[in-house]
Design a protein around this motif. Structure first.
Motif, PDB file in Angstrom:
ATOM      1  N   ARG A   6     -49.507  39.584  66.898  1.00 53.26           N
ATOM      2  CA  ARG A   6     -49.628  38.164  67.201  1.00 53.26           C
ATOM      3  C   ARG A   6     -48.988  37.370  66.070  1.00 53.26           C
ATOM      4  NH1 ARG A   6     -49.841  35.760  71.103  1.00 53.26           N
ATOM      5  NH2 ARG A   6     -51.303  34.168  70.396  1.00 53.26           N
ATOM      6  N   PRO A   7     -48.595  36.107  66.314  1.00 54.76           N
ATOM      7  CA  PRO A   7     -48.035  35.287  65.238  1.00 54.76           C
ATOM      8  C   PRO A   7     -49.028  35.164  64.073  1.00 54.76           C
ATOM      9  CG  PRO A   7     -47.649  34.247  67.366  1.00 54.76           C
ATOM     10  CD  PRO A   7     -48.587  35.396  67.613  1.00 54.76           C
ATOM     11  N   ARG A   8     -48.511  35.174  62.856  1.00 52.48           N
ATOM     12  CA  ARG A   8     -49.406  35.102  61.699  1.00 52.48           C
ATOM     13  C   ARG A   8     -50.122  33.754  61.651  1.00 52.48           C
ATOM     14  NH1 ARG A   8     -44.255  34.906  59.158  1.00 52.48           N
ATOM     15  NH2 ARG A   8     -43.858  32.970  58.021  1.00 52.48           N
ATOM     16  N   PHE A   9     -51.293  33.770  61.090  1.00 56.74           N
ATOM     17  CA  PHE A   9     -52.180  32.605  61.083  1.00 56.74           C
ATOM     18  C   PHE A   9     -52.796  32.503  59.702  1.00 56.74           C
ATOM     19  CE2 PHE A   9     -55.371  29.710  62.745  1.00 56.74           C
ATOM     20  CZ  PHE A   9     -54.777  29.188  63.883  1.00 56.74           C
ATOM     21  N   SER A  10     -52.668  31.355  59.071  1.00 55.07           N
ATOM     22  CA  SER A  10     -53.113  31.181  57.692  1.00 55.07           C
ATOM     23  C   SER A  10     -54.288  30.210  57.585  1.00 55.07           C
ATOM     24  CB  SER A  10     -51.965  30.634  56.829  1.00 55.07           C
ATOM     25  OG  SER A  10     -50.938  31.590  56.685  1.00 55.07           O
ATOM     26  N   PRO A  11     -55.132  30.368  56.563  1.00 50.91           N
ATOM     27  CA  PRO A  11     -56.155  29.358  56.308  1.00 50.91           C
ATOM     28  C   PRO A  11     -55.522  27.972  56.193  1.00 50.91           C
ATOM     29  CG  PRO A  11     -56.532  31.278  54.936  1.00 50.91           C
ATOM     30  CD  PRO A  11     -55.204  31.488  55.603  1.00 50.91           C
ATOM     31  N   GLY A  12     -56.150  27.014  56.866  1.00 46.92           N
ATOM     32  CA  GLY A  12     -55.594  25.664  56.917  1.00 46.92           C
ATOM     33  C   GLY A  12     -55.017  25.331  58.277  1.00 46.92           C
ATOM     34  N   TYR A  13     -54.752  26.350  59.114  1.00 45.90           N
ATOM     35  CA  TYR A  13     -54.286  26.112  60.476  1.00 45.90           C
ATOM     36  C   TYR A  13     -55.495  25.769  61.341  1.00 45.90           C
ATOM     37  CZ  TYR A  13     -49.816  28.534  59.436  1.00 45.90           C
ATOM     38  OH  TYR A  13     -48.609  28.922  58.918  1.00 45.90           O
ATOM     39  N   GLY A  14     -55.405  24.656  62.083  1.00 45.67           N
ATOM     40  CA  GLY A  14     -56.468  24.293  63.009  1.00 45.67           C
ATOM     41  C   GLY A  14     -57.831  24.284  62.337  1.00 45.67           C
ATOM     42  N   ASP A  15     -58.804  24.942  62.978  1.00 43.76           N
ATOM     43  CA  ASP A  15     -60.160  24.961  62.413  1.00 43.76           C
ATOM     44  C   ASP A  15     -60.415  26.201  61.565  1.00 43.76           C
ATOM     45  OD1 ASP A  15     -60.341  26.951  64.327  1.00 43.76           O
ATOM     46  OD2 ASP A  15     -62.125  26.136  65.319  1.00 43.76           O
ATOM     47  N   PHE A  16     -59.364  26.952  61.244  1.00 39.94           N
ATOM     48  CA  PHE A  16     -59.482  28.082  60.311  1.00 39.94           C
ATOM     49  C   PHE A  16     -59.291  27.519  58.910  1.00 39.94           C
ATOM     50  CE2 PHE A  16     -57.469  32.142  58.538  1.00 39.94           C
ATOM     51  CZ  PHE A  16     -58.695  32.745  58.323  1.00 39.94           C
ATOM     52  N   THR A  17     -60.379  27.080  58.314  1.00 37.07           N
ATOM     53  CA  THR A  17     -60.312  26.228  57.126  1.00 37.07           C
ATOM     54  C   THR A  17     -59.895  26.996  55.872  1.00 37.07           C
ATOM     55  OG1 THR A  17     -62.606  26.583  56.484  1.00 37.07           O
ATOM     56  CG2 THR A  17     -62.182  24.842  58.107  1.00 37.07           C
ATOM     57  N   LEU A  18     -59.528  26.214  54.841  1.00 35.22           N
ATOM     58  CA  LEU A  18     -59.157  26.802  53.560  1.00 35.22           C
ATOM     59  C   LEU A  18     -60.312  27.553  52.903  1.00 35.22           C
ATOM     60  CD1 LEU A  18     -56.926  24.070  51.873  1.00 35.22           C
ATOM     61  CD2 LEU A  18     -56.191  26.288  52.744  1.00 35.22           C
ATOM     62  N   ASP A  19     -61.527  27.318  53.348  1.00 35.33           N
ATOM     63  CA  ASP A  19     -62.663  28.041  52.782  1.00 35.33           C
ATOM     64  C   ASP A  19     -62.510  29.545  52.974  1.00 35.33           C
ATOM     65  OD1 ASP A  19     -63.924  25.753  51.918  1.00 35.33           O
ATOM     66  OD2 ASP A  19     -65.080  25.504  53.758  1.00 35.33           O
ATOM     67  N   TYR A  20     -61.783  29.961  54.025  1.00 38.21           N
ATOM     68  CA  TYR A  20     -61.600  31.393  54.285  1.00 38.21           C
ATOM     69  C   TYR A  20     -60.570  32.032  53.344  1.00 38.21           C
ATOM     70  CZ  TYR A  20     -64.491  30.912  58.416  1.00 38.21           C
ATOM     71  OH  TYR A  20     -65.545  30.674  59.250  1.00 38.21           O
ATOM     72  N   GLN A  21     -59.913  31.208  52.540  1.00 43.77           N
ATOM     73  CA  GLN A  21     -59.001  31.747  51.533  1.00 43.77           C
ATOM     74  C   GLN A  21     -59.742  32.737  50.620  1.00 43.77           C
ATOM     75  OE1 GLN A  21     -55.580  31.594  51.529  1.00 43.77           O
ATOM     76  NE2 GLN A  21     -55.410  29.488  50.789  1.00 43.77           N
ATOM     77  N   GLU A  22     -60.962  32.373  50.278  1.00 43.98           N
ATOM     78  CA  GLU A  22     -61.761  33.204  49.380  1.00 43.98           C
ATOM     79  C   GLU A  22     -62.029  34.575  49.992  1.00 43.98           C
ATOM     80  OE1 GLU A  22     -65.736  32.674  46.569  1.00 43.98           O
ATOM     81  OE2 GLU A  22     -65.112  31.090  47.958  1.00 43.98           O
ATOM     82  N   MET A  23     -62.269  34.609  51.291  1.00 44.97           N
ATOM     83  CA  MET A  23     -62.512  35.870  51.992  1.00 44.97           C
ATOM     84  C   MET A  23     -61.301  36.796  51.885  1.00 44.97           C
ATOM     85  SD  MET A  23     -62.731  36.496  56.099  1.00 44.97           S
ATOM     86  CE  MET A  23     -60.923  36.395  56.163  1.00 44.97           C
ATOM     87  N   ILE A  24     -60.109  36.243  52.102  1.00 38.08           N
ATOM     88  CA  ILE A  24     -58.891  37.055  52.034  1.00 38.08           C
ATOM     89  C   ILE A  24     -58.670  37.570  50.622  1.00 38.08           C
ATOM     90  CG2 ILE A  24     -56.382  37.012  52.320  1.00 38.08           C
ATOM     91  CD1 ILE A  24     -56.765  35.020  54.605  1.00 38.08           C
ATOM     92  N   PHE A  25     -58.881  36.706  49.632  1.00 37.64           N
ATOM     93  CA  PHE A  25     -58.740  37.134  48.238  1.00 37.64           C
ATOM     94  C   PHE A  25     -59.684  38.291  47.927  1.00 37.64           C
ATOM     95  CE2 PHE A  25     -56.022  33.644  47.375  1.00 37.64           C
ATOM     96  CZ  PHE A  25     -55.515  33.805  46.088  1.00 37.64           C
ATOM     97  N   GLU A  26     -60.919  38.190  48.416  1.00 34.79           N
ATOM     98  CA  GLU A  26     -61.906  39.220  48.120  1.00 34.79           C
ATOM     99  C   GLU A  26     -61.559  40.537  48.816  1.00 34.79           C
ATOM    100  OE1 GLU A  26     -66.690  40.039  48.791  1.00 34.79           O
ATOM    101  OE2 GLU A  26     -65.923  37.982  48.812  1.00 34.79           O
ATOM    102  N   LEU A  27     -61.202  40.481  50.088  1.00 25.61           N
ATOM    103  CA  LEU A  27     -60.900  41.700  50.834  1.00 25.61           C
ATOM    104  C   LEU A  27     -59.671  42.421  50.287  1.00 25.61           C
ATOM    105  CD1 LEU A  27     -61.587  40.573  54.520  1.00 25.61           C
ATOM    106  CD2 LEU A  27     -62.869  42.283  53.204  1.00 25.61           C
ATOM    107  N   LEU A  28     -58.697  41.665  49.809  1.00 26.24           N
ATOM    108  CA  LEU A  28     -57.460  42.268  49.319  1.00 26.24           C
ATOM    109  C   LEU A  28     -57.453  42.486  47.807  1.00 26.24           C
ATOM    110  CD1 LEU A  28     -54.718  40.333  51.357  1.00 26.24           C
ATOM    111  CD2 LEU A  28     -55.709  42.577  51.841  1.00 26.24           C
ATOM    112  N   ASN A  29     -58.469  41.960  47.121  1.00 25.73           N
ATOM    113  CA  ASN A  29     -58.434  41.964  45.648  1.00 25.73           C
ATOM    114  C   ASN A  29     -57.075  41.428  45.207  1.00 25.73           C
ATOM    115  OD1 ASN A  29     -59.139  42.312  43.007  1.00 25.73           O
ATOM    116  ND2 ASN A  29     -59.415  44.533  43.118  1.00 25.73           N
ATOM    117  N   LEU A  30     -56.763  40.251  45.725  1.00 29.65           N
ATOM    118  CA  LEU A  30     -55.396  39.749  45.703  1.00 29.65           C
ATOM    119  C   LEU A  30     -54.885  39.420  44.299  1.00 29.65           C
ATOM    120  CD1 LEU A  30     -53.235  39.285  47.829  1.00 29.65           C
ATOM    121  CD2 LEU A  30     -53.957  36.896  47.982  1.00 29.65           C
ATOM    122  N   THR A  31     -55.745  38.900  43.454  1.00 31.34           N
ATOM    123  CA  THR A  31     -55.291  38.568  42.104  1.00 31.34           C
ATOM    124  C   THR A  31     -54.850  39.829  41.360  1.00 31.34           C
ATOM    125  OG1 THR A  31     -56.751  36.637  42.019  1.00 31.34           O
ATOM    126  CG2 THR A  31     -55.938  37.497  39.922  1.00 31.34           C
TER     127      THR A  31
END
Length: 222
Positions: free
Chosen positions: A146-171
């Motif tokens: 499916r097309p990629r979807f980022s925090p900040g699109y529609g009602d998928f808020t920037l608050d979910y940024q933290e979830m992605i960082f945690e799951l990926l250990n992104l830093t």
């Protein structure tokens, strides 16, 4: 961490024009020359880094479950309809563009705007390359994306940024950090979710469909 090759990432010049506010007209020769120089500068300053990971996806009533995380977003649920897996990824072109913008902002705002636009177009091009790599991988498995979807699109808020960082250990994997307001450093960084569904009849678009977004006055709406 995956390091991207500059030779394989090509900027869409029309995207640069769009970020600079040009719609149906082309920039003057003077601005076009500055854009060309800006592209060279940003490429030279960039350091491509990304990290992606695959997760199972399950659904509940108005909820999505990725690993042990719960997401409430109708717009993301619409995007991921029919998917049983997702890829999460983070990508950046590094701090070089931020430094170019900061230096130019002191006495050359046009150059600063050009660097902003070129950097935005380049990180999107980099994400497109990651997107295509994922799509090619899953199509070999008889699946589609499916097309990629980022925090900040529609009602998928920037608050979910933290979830992605945690799951990926992104830093740890990319060097991208996050501010208290959920913005990323370097600024030309992106996190996203790409849905994977059975069958090869999935959408061939890489980025989100604007019909999934409520921001009807957005200047970048397709």
């Amino acid at each position: 961490m995956i390091l991207g090759s500059k030779e394989n990432i090509e900027i869409n010049i029309r995207e640069v024009y769009r970020y600079l506010g040009y719609k149906n007209e082309l920039p003057s020769s003077e601005v076009a020359e500055k854009i060309n120089r800006g592209i060279e500068d940003v490429y030279e300053a960039s350091e491509f880094r990304s990290f992606k990971q695959r997760f199972p996806l399950s659904e509940g009533l108005d909820l999505l479950y990725i690993d042990d995380k719960v997401i409430r977003s109708r717009d993301l649920a619409k995007n991921l309809n029919g998917c049983d897996e997702v890829f999460l990824f983070g990508a950046t072109i590094g701090v070089g563009t931020d430094r170019l913008i900061a230096r130019a902002s002191v006495n050359n705002m046009l150059s600063a705007a050009v660097y902003q636009a070129v950097g935005a177009a380049l990180i999107e091009a980099y994400c497109d390359s990651i997107n295509m790599e994922i799509d090619s991988m899953v199509r070999e498995e008889g699946k589609s994306t499916r097309p990629r979807f980022s925090p900040g699109y529609g009602d998928f808020t920037l608050d979910y940024q933290e979830m992605i960082f945690e799951l990926l250990n992104l830093t740890k994997h990319t060097g991208i950090s996050m501010t208290e307001s959920k913005l990323m450093i370097p600024s030309k960084s992106v996190t996203a979710i790409i849905g994977v569904k059975p069958g090869t009849d999935g959408c061939i678009k890489l980025t989100h469909d604007c019909t999934n977004c409520d921001l009807i006055d957005c200047q970048f709406r397709i």
